[in-house]
Design an enzyme around this catalytic site. Structure first.
Site, PDB file in Angstrom:
ATOM      1  N   GLU A 140       0.824  -1.207   0.000  1.00 26.13           N
ATOM      2  CA  GLU A 140       0.000   0.000   0.000  1.00 26.13           C
ATOM      3  C   GLU A 140       0.860   1.260   0.000  1.00 26.13           C
ATOM      4  O   GLU A 140       0.445   2.311  -0.482  1.00 26.13           O
ATOM      5  CB  GLU A 140      -0.902  -0.014   1.241  1.00 26.13           C
ATOM      6  CG  GLU A 140      -2.341   0.320   0.936  1.00 26.13           C
ATOM      7  CD  GLU A 140      -3.280   0.062   2.107  1.00 26.13           C
ATOM      8  OE1 GLU A 140      -4.262  -0.653   1.898  1.00 26.13           O
ATOM      9  OE2 GLU A 140      -3.046   0.584   3.211  1.00 26.13           O
TER      10      GLU A 140
ATOM     11  N   HIS B  73       8.334 -26.844  -1.087  1.00 33.73           N
ATOM     12  CA  HIS B  73       7.802 -28.044  -1.749  1.00 33.73           C
ATOM     13  C   HIS B  73       6.615 -27.710  -2.639  1.00 33.73           C
ATOM     14  O   HIS B  73       5.928 -28.607  -3.123  1.00 33.73           O
ATOM     15  CB  HIS B  73       7.435 -29.088  -0.694  1.00 33.73           C
ATOM     16  CG  HIS B  73       8.641 -29.537   0.076  1.00 33.73           C
ATOM     17  ND1 HIS B  73       9.308 -30.710  -0.196  1.00 33.73           N
ATOM     18  CD2 HIS B  73       9.344 -28.919   1.061  1.00 33.73           C
ATOM     19  CE1 HIS B  73      10.354 -30.814   0.611  1.00 33.73           C
ATOM     20  NE2 HIS B  73      10.405 -29.735   1.383  1.00 33.73           N
TER      21      HIS B  73
ATOM     22  N   LYS C  92     -14.067   0.340  -3.930  1.00 30.62           N
ATOM     23  CA  LYS C  92     -15.142   0.742  -3.011  1.00 30.62           C
ATOM     24  C   LYS C  92     -16.225   1.511  -3.758  1.00 30.62           C
ATOM     25  O   LYS C  92     -17.414   1.269  -3.576  1.00 30.62           O
ATOM     26  CB  LYS C  92     -14.582   1.625  -1.893  1.00 30.62           C
ATOM     27  CG  LYS C  92     -13.720   0.894  -0.891  1.00 30.62           C
ATOM     28  CD  LYS C  92     -13.439   1.829   0.277  1.00 30.62           C
ATOM     29  CE  LYS C  92     -12.330   1.311   1.148  1.00 30.62           C
ATOM     30  NZ  LYS C  92     -11.862   2.295   2.110  1.00 30.62           N
TER      31      LYS C  92
HETATM   32  O1  PA5 Z   1      -3.862   1.184   5.925  1.00 33.01           O
HETATM   33  C1  PA5 Z   1      -4.982   1.586   5.719  1.00 33.01           C
HETATM   34  O2  PA5 Z   1      -5.266   2.794   5.801  1.00 33.01           O
HETATM   35  C2  PA5 Z   1      -6.106   0.637   5.379  1.00 33.01           C
HETATM   36  O3  PA5 Z   1      -5.697  -0.677   5.342  1.00 33.01           O
HETATM   37  C3  PA5 Z   1      -7.211   0.745   6.409  1.00 33.01           C
HETATM   38  O4  PA5 Z   1      -6.688   0.420   7.661  1.00 33.01           O
HETATM   39  C4  PA5 Z   1      -8.367  -0.179   6.058  1.00 33.01           C
HETATM   40  O5  PA5 Z   1      -8.852   0.117   4.783  1.00 33.01           O
HETATM   41  C5  PA5 Z   1      -9.468  -0.043   7.072  1.00 33.01           C
HETATM   42  O6  PA5 Z   1      -9.912   1.285   7.154  1.00 33.01           O
HETATM   43  P1  PA5 Z   1     -10.734   1.797   8.392  1.00 33.01           P
HETATM   44  O7  PA5 Z   1      -9.906   1.636   9.593  1.00 33.01           O
HETATM   45  O8  PA5 Z   1     -11.040   3.216   8.072  1.00 33.01           O
HETATM   46  O9  PA5 Z   1     -11.986   0.947   8.458  1.00 33.01           O
END
Ligand code: PA5
Length: 423
Positions: A277, A298, A412
């Site tokens: 990310e 394996h 989303k």
């Molecule tokens: O690193 C991030 O920002 C994401 O992985 C969020 O943690 C994830 O999308 C969950 O978001 P939220 O905590 O707003 O529900």
């Protein structure tokens, strides 16, 4: 302290080698808060901040949950659950009799999975920790509806005493709901993104409920961030960041994060999110993958040894095993294994590791070693601080903002439109 071993990549570097000047500049941008996304670098001081602000409250609620409930259901996805799950699997992989078990839901939309957790809860007393910074993420929000209703059926008007919300300090759907309903709240700090939040209440409350000494984690994290502030090529975070960027520039676009401890599996998932990310944007970025050795040798061993030469391997290890297990001597030696009798499994594993490393290097896979002393609270804290800091430095070296995730919104938007969410 964490050690990085680059001897397994040396033959894959070009004459200039890893760019430590660029690592130094990236480190400066991080510490002086002059880089992209600087408003999300609060994780660098999170251990001190949490010790000052919330740690006492976290410990007291964790003790309450441990003394009254057989289970804690943690509702969250991505950065709101992977760190806690990784920590618990790494440090407490097998719950002992009488421990409060920790279940993770809200990280998908499978009815079978949710029903499976409900079945395992049975009639047991349980609490819920719902974790969402935004409060609008569909997966945890839907699961939370289900478990909130279960609590209300079970405890009636007292249900609210079994709900703990970890969310933004001032705004958002979950924040507003928690305030209106009177649920106890913990904070995801404004200046900390989800994937950097494991050392906040997001990770610490579930970890403490699972019996992890979070005070020791925080103490070790404070020391580790201090040690990682070293401004020199001796800094292991520089070494790792600079080596992976150098290898990326030479065509090695896939990183295989491997470990010989099965309990590392979810920490590897946490690392994958952290790096994927943070770095995969603007059409560039190392693709992070993970493997569990020796099991995956394996299944994936053939591909690693002989497939396209675009992968490098980062092998995480813990120097001291927590337990011993000797290979037994067997009369008659029917399976012809007495040549190993009396040797500790750990020493066999160490030899296997060296053999794999040599074979993969010979096959054209550069190898980075990252080692920690022990698989304990200190080792976990060092691991988190090291990978977080190296990720930020590596991201800045590649020119991206390591603290945003604009690409996550695309699915989303489609999903909400197709589900008919009102504007
Ligand atoms: O690193 C991030 O920002 C994401 O992985 C969020 O943690 C994830 O999308 C969950 O978001 P939220 O905590 O707003 O529900």
């Amino acid at each position: 302290m964490v050690k990085v071993d680059l001897t397994g990549c040396a033959t894959f570097f070009d004459a200039s080698g890893p760019d430590f000047a660029a690592a130094a500049a990236a480190h400066r941008m991080l510490s002086e808060k002059t880089g992209k996304g600087a408003e999300f670098t609060g994780w660098t001081s999170l251990p001190q901040d949490i010790r000052r602000r919330e740690l006492k409250g976290i410990l007291s609620i964790a003790n309450k949950i441990r003394s009254r409930s057989k289970a804690l259901v943690v509702v969250g996805i991505g950065g709101s659950y992977l760190g806690a799950r990784g920590a618990i699997e790494l440090l407490r992989p097998y719950a002992k009799e009488g421990d409060t078990r920790v279940f993770f839901v809200g990280n998908g939309l499978s009815a079978d999975y949710i029903n499976g957790v409900i079945e395992q809860l049975g009639d047991d007393d349980f609490d819920v920790n719902v974790i969402s910074k935004s409060g609008t993420t569909l997966e945890p929000a839907l699961s939370f509806r289900v478990f909130r209703q279960l609590l209300e059926k079970k405890y009636g008007s007292s249900a609210k005493r079994h709900i703990f919300a970890t969310t933004d300090a001032n705004r958002g759907v979950l924040h507003d709901l928690a305030r209106a309903e009177g649920w106890e709240r913990f904070v995801v700090p404004d200046d900390v993104g989800g994937r950097y939040s494991v050392l906040s209440a997001v990770g610490l409350l579930p970890m403490a409920v699972a019996g992890i000494d979070v005070q020791a984690v925080i103490d070790a994290a404070i020391e580790t961030f201090q040690a990682l502030d070293l401004r020199s090529p001796e800094n292991p975070a520089w070494q790792y960041a600079a080596a992976r960027q150098h290898l990326y520039g030479r065509g090695y676009g896939i990183e295989l994060l491997a470990c010989y401890e099965p309990s590392f599996r979810f920490m590897a998932e946490w690392c994958k999110q952290l790096y994927g990310e943070s770095e995969g944007k603007n059409g560039i970025g190392i693709y992070p993958d993970s493997l569990e050795y020796t099991a995956d040798l394996h299944s994936m061993g053939q591909y690693i040894q002989d497939g396209p030469r675009t992968m490098f391997e980062t092998v995480v290890s813990f120097e001291q095993p927590l337990t011993e297990l000797k290979v037994p001597f067997v009369m008659g030696d029917g399976d012809k294994l007495n040549y190993l009798a009396g040797r500790d499994f750990d020493s066999v594993c160490f030899t296997a590791r060296e053999a794999v490393k040599a074979a993969h290097i010979a096959g054209g896979v550069p190898n980075i070693g990252v080692s920690f002393e022990k698989r304990d609270e200190r080792g976990f804290a060092e691991l988190v601080c090291f990978f977080e800091q190296a990720c930020a430095i590596s991201g800045y070296m590649s020119g991206v903002n390591p603290f945003d995730q604009p690409g996550v919104e695309a699915y989303k938007k489609n999903m909400f439109r197709m589900l008919g969410k009102p504007e």
